[in-house]
Every structure is written in structure tokens, then in C-alpha cells.
Write an enzyme that holds these catalytic residues in place. Sequence first.
Site, mmCIF file in Angstrom:
data_model
loop_
_atom_site.group_PDB
_atom_site.id
_atom_site.type_symbol
_atom_site.label_atom_id
_atom_site.label_comp_id
_atom_site.label_asym_id
_atom_site.label_seq_id
_atom_site.Cartn_x
_atom_site.Cartn_y
_atom_site.Cartn_z
ATOM 1 C CG HIS A 107 -1.947 1.091 1.283
ATOM 2 N ND1 HIS A 107 -3.277 1.031 0.946
ATOM 3 C CD2 HIS A 107 -1.577 2.388 1.912
ATOM 4 C CE1 HIS A 107 -3.626 2.290 0.822
ATOM 5 N NE2 HIS A 107 -3.048 2.991 1.714
ATOM 6 C CD GLU A 108 1.497 3.337 3.734
ATOM 7 O OE1 GLU A 108 1.565 4.578 3.175
ATOM 8 O OE2 GLU A 108 0.426 3.328 4.402
HETATM 9 CO CO CO Z 1 -3.273 5.354 1.758
#
Ligand code: CO
Length: 454
Positions: A226-227
Site C-alpha cells: 500500500h505505502e
Molecule cells: Co493510503
Amino acid sequence: MPSAGSGARAAQFELMARYSHRAMISSEFADALAELINSTENLSTDDQINLREIQRQVKRAQAIPESLRAEQARFSALCHAAWIEARPQSDFSKVAPLLRKLVDLARAEAACLPEFQQPYDALLDIYEAGTTTAELAPLFEELANNLTQLLSKFKGKKSQLLPSSSVSSQQKLVENVLADLHFPKTASRLDVAAHPFMTTIGRGDTRITTRYDQTNSLSALYSVLHEYGHALYEMNLDEDQVGLPCGSACSLGIHESQSRLWENLVGRSFAFMQYLQPKVTAALNLSCSIEELLQNANQIEASLIRVEADEVTYSQHIVIRFLLEEQLINGRLQIEDLPEAWNSLYQKYLGVKPQNNRDGVMQDIHWYSGMIGYFPTYALGNLYAAQLWQHVRASIPQLDQQIAKGEFSTLQSYLKENVHKVGMRMHAKDLIEAITKKPLTSQPFIDYLATKIQ
Ligand code: CO
């Protein structure tokens, strides 16, 4: 920071807000801006866009009194500190007066901006410029109805989690995957934090964090994916436009679409599991099949906590928050009725009911830090990502085979050229329409989920 320092910190925030507000609305700045705008024929298209966007921000600032900005800065810091203390005790009454103040200040801000059709639109504009309540309400209603139907088909299906694995072996797996993604070590860092996030310190310094949970062998990896999606966007912004709108992320929703794309559309796909399975076997010393991995990464179950929600239920958490904050801003819902309203919407949309406010209305930091109008960007991120993904798949016919082999460069280049480098040259929904040749709808997202959970 020791909790007793929160008052002094609030005073410092207030001072900084006053200074930055004064700089933004100063006559020197306004005059320089006007002079540049009047010399349009000498300006490149990019500079015209830069000036247009900066002027938009200045106009907004000019409409808002310094005293309001100062109060917002101070009370956001105070309410945040109060929330940190009250949340473990689940004591909503301790934060309610400060939250009421923040909602009143947000309403006062909206009242300064009568050019927006509805007060809530003025707040949405901070996070997702160009998006309105009139567009979001039907979009989210349709989304929520479709998700409720999908979820009902899925009741009761749940598979076993993978066995636990040590933090060090999970670290090995994460580093392995980041290396295959060519996450540049000279321009980034990966660290541990209580809540995963990405931040850019400056050009060449983009940082991500994750958290490790021994009992959930893949959760750190999914936070990293995600990051990483956020970080890749930041690293690919137009180098010649650093610090200017053309070199800045288009919107929070587009930012979130990039993180969701890597976390879910890539990371929870069959092709990615073909790639991941030998890595999991080697790094975590677990023997599991591709099918087992796929099931593990795609557990679907209604739950109370947004940040732990799966792909099907996540957007329901957002729809609930959108409905509530829109009512708060319109004055149709009072702070004292908020916990009850929260609980009944959870019952309605997810069929679960929080036993306490900690797992209910007090779970997220946003409202208690004065961020109202932010939540919709998360659900928009899911919708943007799915519509983009449909188009990406058609544009890169070999995509699955590439992902299965751990080759991500065609996808990375595609996103860089079509999404990342564009910056703020287009508004979010125009960008999606320009790439996919269709206006934004929830259909690609629903289709994607329906195929997935057959
Ligand atoms: Co986010």
C-alpha cells in the site's frame, strides 16, 4: 511528546497557522501573482496551470479570516490530544465538546465560501478539488447497495490464516519484494511505525513504514505494498515541477488509487500469488499452495475497524463516515447523537454493532484532528483504481504473465506516464476520464469484486 505538552504545542500550531495564512494573503504575493497572470502570453501551459492552481488556493485563503485559521489550528491540536487520552477509555464525552468546536469551525469555514453549492462541498474541495456532494451521494449510494449484495453472497465463507512467523522472516520477505519492485534504496527508507504511512521529505527522500504482527504473516507485506503505491507516485512526479502544482499529486483520491492498485489489484491477484508463493516458502519457511495464499489474502468478512477491512467491506466504512459528516456539517446531526448514529449505520451497512466507542465512533484520527471531508477520498481511491485497472489490463495484454514472473516495469512505466507525471494538470475525475475514455462509475470496481469472489 509528553501529554502535558499538548497545550504548548497547540499554541505553536496556532502561531504557524497565523504566519502561513498571512504569507498566503499578503498583498506582495497577491500583486506578484496578478502581474504574472496578466502576462499569460509569455507563459508556458504548465506555468499557466501552476498559476491557476496557486490562485485558487490564495482565493480560498483570502475568504477565510486569520482568527478562524488560528482557532482551527489550536483546537485541532487540542482535540487530537484529548482523543489520544479518551480513546483507550472509550469515553466519547471527554472529546465531544472539542469535536463540537471543530465541527462548528468547519461550518464557519464553509460559510466563508458561498460559491460552493453546499457547505460540505467547500470541505470536500480541500481534499478532492472539483468533487461535489451532488456527485458523491448517488455514486456512494449505488456503491453501498452493490456491496451489500456482494457481501450477502459471501456470508460464512472464511479460511484459516497462515501460521505465525517471526518478525525477522517477515522483514526478509518484505525486503525481497521491495527489491523486485526496484524500490530505490538510495532514495527511500522502510521503517516501523504503529500506523503505516508514507511521507516525502524532499526530492530523493521518500519514506514508508509498516508494522509487523507475528500472528498475521502477510499483514506487514500488504501495508508495504500500500505505502509503496503512494511512494511510487511521489517518486514519479514531474522532476521539472518540484514544489509546484504540476509537480504535485493530483488529489488524495488519486493518491489512494495508486496505493490500492498495488495493495489489492496487483497484490491480491492470482498472478501475484504465483510470484509470491516461492518467496513465502523461502522467507517464512511455510509451505503453502498458491490457492491457499490467494484465500489468505482475500478473507472477506464484515468487521468494525476500517483500517483492517477487506476489499469488499472497506468502502462501506467510508460511505458511513460520508453520510455522518455530511449531516454534521449540514446541522442535521448533533455531536451528542453521533455515537448512536454511527452504531446504527454499522448495523445497517455491515450488520455489525460496536460494543464500545473505541471500536466505533472513536476509531479514526480524522475528525478529531479537524479533517472533515477527507474520508470520501478513500472510497474514491478504490473506484479510481478499479476503473484504471480495467484500462491498464486492456493496454498491457501480457500483464498477468509479467506479474507472475515478478516483472513490474511495464506497469510502473504505464502508471508513471499516464498518472504520476500528470500531477495537478487535471482534476481527478478528468484524469480518470482522459485515461479510460469513460466517466467515473462504481461499475468497474463492482465487476472486479464480483469476478473475484465467485
Ligand atoms: Co493510503
